[in-house]
Design an enzyme around this catalytic site. Structure first.
Site, PDB file in Angstrom:
ATOM      1  N   ASP A   1       0.793  -1.234   0.000  1.00 41.00           N
ATOM      2  CA  ASP A   1       0.000   0.000   0.000  1.00 41.00           C
ATOM      3  C   ASP A   1       0.827   1.287   0.000  1.00 41.00           C
ATOM      4  O   ASP A   1       1.810   1.398   0.712  1.00 41.00           O
ATOM      5  CB  ASP A   1      -0.891   0.075   1.249  1.00 41.00           C
ATOM      6  CG  ASP A   1      -1.783  -1.122   1.458  1.00 41.00           C
ATOM      7  OD1 ASP A   1      -2.549  -1.108   2.438  1.00 41.00           O
ATOM      8  OD2 ASP A   1      -1.710  -2.059   0.652  1.00 41.00           O
TER       9      ASP A   1
ATOM     10  N   ARG B   1      -8.523  -0.804  10.560  1.00 34.32           N
ATOM     11  CA  ARG B   1      -7.245  -0.340  10.031  1.00 34.32           C
ATOM     12  C   ARG B   1      -7.406   0.711   8.934  1.00 34.32           C
ATOM     13  O   ARG B   1      -8.480   0.881   8.377  1.00 34.32           O
ATOM     14  CB  ARG B   1      -6.443  -1.531   9.491  1.00 34.32           C
ATOM     15  CG  ARG B   1      -7.171  -2.383   8.449  1.00 34.32           C
ATOM     16  CD  ARG B   1      -6.317  -3.620   8.130  1.00 34.32           C
ATOM     17  NE  ARG B   1      -6.967  -4.476   7.135  1.00 34.32           N
ATOM     18  CZ  ARG B   1      -7.790  -5.475   7.415  1.00 34.32           C
ATOM     19  NH1 ARG B   1      -8.098  -5.742   8.695  1.00 34.32           N
ATOM     20  NH2 ARG B   1      -8.325  -6.188   6.452  1.00 34.32           N
ATOM     21  N   ASP B   2      -6.290   1.382   8.670  1.00 37.78           N
ATOM     22  CA  ASP B   2      -6.128   2.332   7.570  1.00 37.78           C
ATOM     23  C   ASP B   2      -6.862   3.665   7.789  1.00 37.78           C
ATOM     24  O   ASP B   2      -7.761   4.020   7.013  1.00 37.78           O
ATOM     25  CB  ASP B   2      -6.595   1.720   6.245  1.00 37.78           C
ATOM     26  CG  ASP B   2      -6.023   0.316   5.994  1.00 37.78           C
ATOM     27  OD1 ASP B   2      -6.663  -0.467   5.290  1.00 37.78           O
ATOM     28  OD2 ASP B   2      -4.926   0.028   6.512  1.00 37.78           O
TER      29      ASP B   2
ATOM     30  N   GLU C   1     -11.106  -1.952   3.458  1.00 38.98           N
ATOM     31  CA  GLU C   1      -9.736  -1.528   3.768  1.00 38.98           C
ATOM     32  C   GLU C   1      -9.475  -0.185   3.090  1.00 38.98           C
ATOM     33  O   GLU C   1     -10.181   0.186   2.168  1.00 38.98           O
ATOM     34  CB  GLU C   1      -8.721  -2.535   3.211  1.00 38.98           C
ATOM     35  CG  GLU C   1      -8.885  -3.959   3.667  1.00 38.98           C
ATOM     36  CD  GLU C   1      -7.699  -4.813   3.252  1.00 38.98           C
ATOM     37  OE1 GLU C   1      -6.899  -5.167   4.128  1.00 38.98           O
ATOM     38  OE2 GLU C   1      -7.590  -5.144   2.050  1.00 38.98           O
TER      39      GLU C   1
ATOM     40  N   THR D   1      -0.771   0.706   7.144  1.00 39.92           N
ATOM     41  CA  THR D   1      -1.128   1.863   6.329  1.00 39.92           C
ATOM     42  C   THR D   1      -1.649   3.034   7.150  1.00 39.92           C
ATOM     43  O   THR D   1      -2.310   2.858   8.165  1.00 39.92           O
ATOM     44  CB  THR D   1      -2.162   1.406   5.290  1.00 39.92           C
ATOM     45  OG1 THR D   1      -1.496   0.542   4.385  1.00 39.92           O
ATOM     46  CG2 THR D   1      -2.775   2.558   4.525  1.00 39.92           C
TER      47      THR D   1
ATOM     48  N   ASP E   1     -11.719  -6.091   0.748  1.00 36.08           N
ATOM     49  CA  ASP E   1     -10.850  -7.188   1.154  1.00 36.08           C
ATOM     50  C   ASP E   1     -11.193  -8.483   0.421  1.00 36.08           C
ATOM     51  O   ASP E   1     -10.316  -9.224   0.000  1.00 36.08           O
ATOM     52  CB  ASP E   1     -11.020  -7.376   2.662  1.00 36.08           C
ATOM     53  CG  ASP E   1     -10.032  -8.330   3.264  1.00 36.08           C
ATOM     54  OD1 ASP E   1     -10.074  -8.536   4.484  1.00 36.08           O
ATOM     55  OD2 ASP E   1      -9.201  -8.879   2.515  1.00 36.08           O
TER      56      ASP E   1
ATOM     57  N   TRP F   1       5.219 -10.553   1.176  1.00 36.31           N
ATOM     58  CA  TRP F   1       4.697  -9.707   2.267  1.00 36.31           C
ATOM     59  C   TRP F   1       5.224 -10.195   3.615  1.00 36.31           C
ATOM     60  O   TRP F   1       5.299 -11.378   3.883  1.00 36.31           O
ATOM     61  CB  TRP F   1       3.168  -9.755   2.249  1.00 36.31           C
ATOM     62  CG  TRP F   1       2.522  -8.849   3.253  1.00 36.31           C
ATOM     63  CD1 TRP F   1       2.179  -7.544   3.089  1.00 36.31           C
ATOM     64  CD2 TRP F   1       2.139  -9.186   4.601  1.00 36.31           C
ATOM     65  NE1 TRP F   1       1.622  -7.040   4.226  1.00 36.31           N
ATOM     66  CE2 TRP F   1       1.573  -8.032   5.178  1.00 36.31           C
ATOM     67  CE3 TRP F   1       2.223 -10.351   5.366  1.00 36.31           C
ATOM     68  CZ2 TRP F   1       1.095  -7.990   6.482  1.00 36.31           C
ATOM     69  CZ3 TRP F   1       1.738 -10.314   6.662  1.00 36.31           C
ATOM     70  CH2 TRP F   1       1.185  -9.140   7.209  1.00 36.31           C
TER      71      TRP F   1
END
Lengths: 183, 654
Positions: free
Chosen positions: B126, B249-250, B304, B186, B337, B150
């Site tokens: 990201d 998240r994010d 996300e 992120t 997602d 990752w």
């Protein structure tokens, strides 16, 4: 020393006048001499550094001084561009000038002062990058002006100024590089 | 010049034009290669079956892809973030799956891009916290310093004067606190009123709980913002009641409310409903959560990388995230997602209730038939307001479509899309328009102009020399007489139900399409990627245009994903069909109608590389002659290099 460009009315008369001044007939190789000899434009380098008072006497202050000369010339050029924009009659030329101003502004406002500050801290790589970028901006600006095809009197002095800034950048980069190597 | 004969038959098993160079069959006007049709159909059937199985399982987050390296994919899933490794449809569609190609260094090293942002090596995902500060564009990104897959995620950092040439800087943030020990994930930047920067980002704690943390530049006088300080009181937000520990998240860039507070939104889910939670704050350290959500859409799964920003209804310029008013619409965007697709919708934001409603609920955020920034390989995108030039700029993570093994072998994975300006389409009012930032034109070298007429069923070579770094701008016209014939002829069926993804790709001929370019093609067209328009005659004789990219023949290798991508593209009365294509080795970015429909794809040719890469113009329509006027520039490489720690006077932290 002859200034070959057809100068009409650039306000930075100071540098222009400097170029007409007779130089002190020095034959000793002082530091400025030595350093300027390593640059692609010896006369320009000398003319920029010689008149400074107090005279920069160590490599770091020479590098700083030349960067300041770039900064002041580019600032003047930006001012000139802005005045040309105000008086412009030709939309194509005005667009090109606006593009020039847009790329010069951050260089003058941020990047070269950042470079000067960085050199004070010994970060010469950053300074060369910034000055190289400044030179690229003068090339871009020149390209835009050329393709806008304006042939009125304003483009000739602007071209001369861009050339001057470009050459000063070359000098400055060369000075800094010799510092990075030879120090 | 256009030749009236198709190319010679190729020796490989796939002659791209064999189906189209034919004696016409009296009955049907469209011939679908049976084998390919069956294979695609069975592939999709198997996928549908698999997805059903997964969803009825419950438990860990559903995914509709299968990875041969199950240990690695589970790591991402267990860690609580979406699947980061590649979608492997190939496992399921038997006909298309083959042995792994014997990738070698020559073929692999060609894949590296010349002017797209990527770190020197290893894995990236990201985009994070993009911003402009004191004369420099900053870009941060999810990065694995240790491997081409990752994991071990940190914030990479690079700066640029022009969004094209970059200096890699030392890592901005690493997992050195308990609250981000399992990943510095992120986040987004916000400029405060005094011009200072705050960064909010998600940390995965030592117990894999997703929390939000505050960070800021250690030295605001440093224009390169090399060093970052994490707030001593982190985390500033933890998952609220009712929200899963791995569903939070994010955080977005904050925007001002009318009573002077800052407001952010964070994506999540409740059961299968994707949601966006709203918080208000004055200091970025303590927050009030709203009881209502910014928005929610059932059956879209986890949201996300939510993004929320205003667009002008009338002007083609960007707006600061805090701008509001009658001339403004708001965009809600989320990365789904479950499907790995970025969706957005246009709507109206109500300040007082902190809610947003879409203009068209039938294509709400995350609905499969809804709008996307990009119909190809494109995810986790994020915009920022560029106050230097008054633009809103979109960054996007473009992952690989090849196998993880190949990524490990070549030592890197993923690139970023070329930053795009984003504005509302003031002509349609119903979609965004994106375009590569103008600065990319500084890479243009020599160009060649062409004007070519291409008869039906023709492929014409375009002589541009080496063809793996190109910028192409083209205008297409269908010959009017042919259009009239097609409209007047009742036996020409309406092309019902055309879809780029499912209608068989560029070899399937219609009356008025497909036509466009074959890029990254070799001389014999054994490998090629087609970017094209497909125009259909719809009901009531209205033309409907589609813009597609067919990667199914992009490579002989079968261990890569080779879909056909694309979508409907609005073409307004009086407009000609236009496309722009950026070719940069293993990435192709295609823009239809000035950026109304965009398609990014990753391709991995094995033959059409280095000097063998060529460009062709093709017209596979049955009835229409096409005229193409276009310009092709060779593209220089961008200057993307590391800035040594010595240059900066800081200890190297890589």
């Amino acid at each position: 020393m002859k200034n070959s460009s057809a100068v009409t009315s650039p306000p930075s008369l100071s540098l222009f006048l400097l170029l007409l001044l007779p130089f002190p007939a020095q034959s000793s190789d002082d530091l400025i001499d030595t350093i300027c000899k390593g640059t692609p434009f010896f006369d320009l380098c000398e003319a920029s550094l010689r008149p400074l008072s107090p005279s920069p006497s160590d490599p770091k202050s020479i590098a700083s001084a030349i960067a300041n000369v770039v900064l002041s010339n580019m600032t003047d050029t930006l001012g000139y561009i802005q005045s040309l924009i105000r008086h412009s009659q030709d939309p194509a030329a005005e667009r090109a000038l606006a593009q020039c101003a847009e790329v010069y502004r951050p260089v003058v406002r941020f990047n070269i002062p950042q470079a000067i500050e960085a050199m004070r801290r010994g970060e010469f790589g950053f300074a060369t990058y910034v000055l190289g970028d400044a030179e690229k901006q003068t090339d871009s600006c020149q390209k835009w002006i050329n393709s806008a095809g304006a042939d009125d009197e304003s483009s000739v002095p602007l071209t001369a100024r861009n050339k001057l800034v470009k050459n000063l950048c070359d000098v400055a980069i060369s000075v800094i590089k010799s510092l990075m190597n030879g120090r | 010049m256009a030749s009236s004969e198709s190319l010679l038959p190729v020796s490989s098993q796939q002659d791209p034009l064999s189906d189209s160079r034919c004696d016409s069959i009296p009955e049907s006007r469209r011939r679908r290669p049976i084998k390919v049709h069956l294979a695609i159909y069975s592939g999709f059937l198997l996928i549908a079956l698999y997805v059903t199985l997964i969803i009825t399982h419950g438990g860990s987050a559903p995914k509709n892809d299968v990875n041969e390296d199950t240990t690695v994919e589970s790591r991402a899933r267990l860690a609580g973030v979406s699947e980061k490794s590649n979608v492997h449809i190939s496992k399921l569609s038997n006909d298309l799956r083959g042995e792994a190609f014997a990738w070698n260094n020559t073929v692999l090293s060609w894949q590296r891009t010349a002017f797209h942002f990527q770190p020197e090596k290893n894995w990236m995902n990201d985009p994070n916290g993009p911003l402009y500060y004191k004369g420099w564009y900053h870009f941060f990104y999810q990065y694995n310093p240790n491997a081409a897959v990752w994991g071990d995620i940190v914030w990479g950092h690079a700066v640029s004067k022009d969004l094209i040439n970059w200096l890699h800087l030392p890592l901005a943030m690493v997992p050195d606190q308990w609250y981000d020990a399992n990943g510095v994930w992120t986040g987004s930047a916000t400029f405060l009123d005094d011009g200072s920067i705050v960064m909010l980002y998600t940390g995965s704690t030592d117990k894999f709980v997703q929390v939000q943390n505050l960070a800021y530049p250690e030295d605001p006088e440093d224009p390169l913002l090399v060093k970052w300080t994490k707030f001593s009181g982190n985390p500033v937000l933890v998952p609220p009641p009712g929200i899963g520990a791995k569903d939070f998240r994010d955080p977005t860039t904050a925007w001002k409310t009318s009573d002077g507070k800052w407001r952010i939104t964070i994506g999540s889910k409740i059961n299968r409903t994707g949601i966006s939670i709203i918080y208000d704050t004055t200091d970025f350290k303590t927050y009030e959560k709203h009881d209502t959500l910014l928005h929610q859409v059932p059956n879209t799964g986890m949201w996300e990388c939510v993004d929320f920003y205003p667009v002008s209804k009338t002007k083609n310029k960007g707006l600061d995230t805090s701008v509001n008013g009658p001339d403004v619409k708001h965009i809600v965007k989320a990365s789904m997602d479950d499907t790995r697709i970025d969706h957005y919708a246009i709507g109206t934001y109500d300040e007082s209730s902190a809610t947003w409603v879409p203009d068209n609920p039938s294509i709400d955020v995350g609905i499969s038939t809804g709008l996307r920034y990009d119909y190809g390989k494109f995810y986790a995108s994020k915009t920022f307001y560029d106050q230097h030039k008054g633009r809103r700029i979109l960054w996007s993570w473009i992952g690989e479509s090849d196998s993880e093994a190949a990524d490990v072998q070549k030592g890197w994975s993923s690139v970023q899309g070329i930053p795009r300006t984003v504005v509302l389409d003031t002509k349609t009012g119903k979609n965004l328009v994106q375009w590569p930032v103008k600065e990319i034109e500084s890479l243009r070298l020599r160009s060649k102009k062409f004007h070519m007429k291409v008869e039906p069923g023709t492929v014409a070579p375009v002589d541009v020399g080496p063809a793996d770094q190109l910028d192409i701008e083209a205008v297409f016209k269908i010959k009017k007489d042919d259009l009239d014939v097609v409209f007047g002829d009742d036996s020409v069926e309406d092309d019902k139900e055309f879809s780029c993804e499912t209608s068989g790709g560029a070899t399937v001929r219609g009356a008025l399409g497909p036509f466009g370019f074959s890029v990254l093609a070799d001389e014999s067209l054994s490998e090629q990627t087609q970017v094209y328009f497909y125009v259909t005659k719809g009901k009531d004789s209205k033309l409907k245009s589609f813009f597609c990219t067919d990667t199914s023949r992009s490579t002989m290798a079968n261990d890569v994903v080779k879909p056909v991508y694309g979508s409907f593209v609005p073409v307004l009365k009086g407009e000609k069909l236009t496309m722009r294509i950026l070719v940069d080795h293993s990435i192709i970015e295609a823009f239809g109608q000035g950026g109304r429909t965009c398609i990014t794809s990753r391709v991995y040719p094995t033959k059409s590389i280095y000097g063998a890469t060529k460009l062709f113009l093709f017209n596979n329509a049955i009835d229409a002659t096409i005229t193409a006027s276009f310009k092709v520039w060779h593209m220089n490489s961008a200057f993307i290099r590391p800035f040594s720690a010595d240059d900066l006077g800081v200890p190297s932290s890589t």
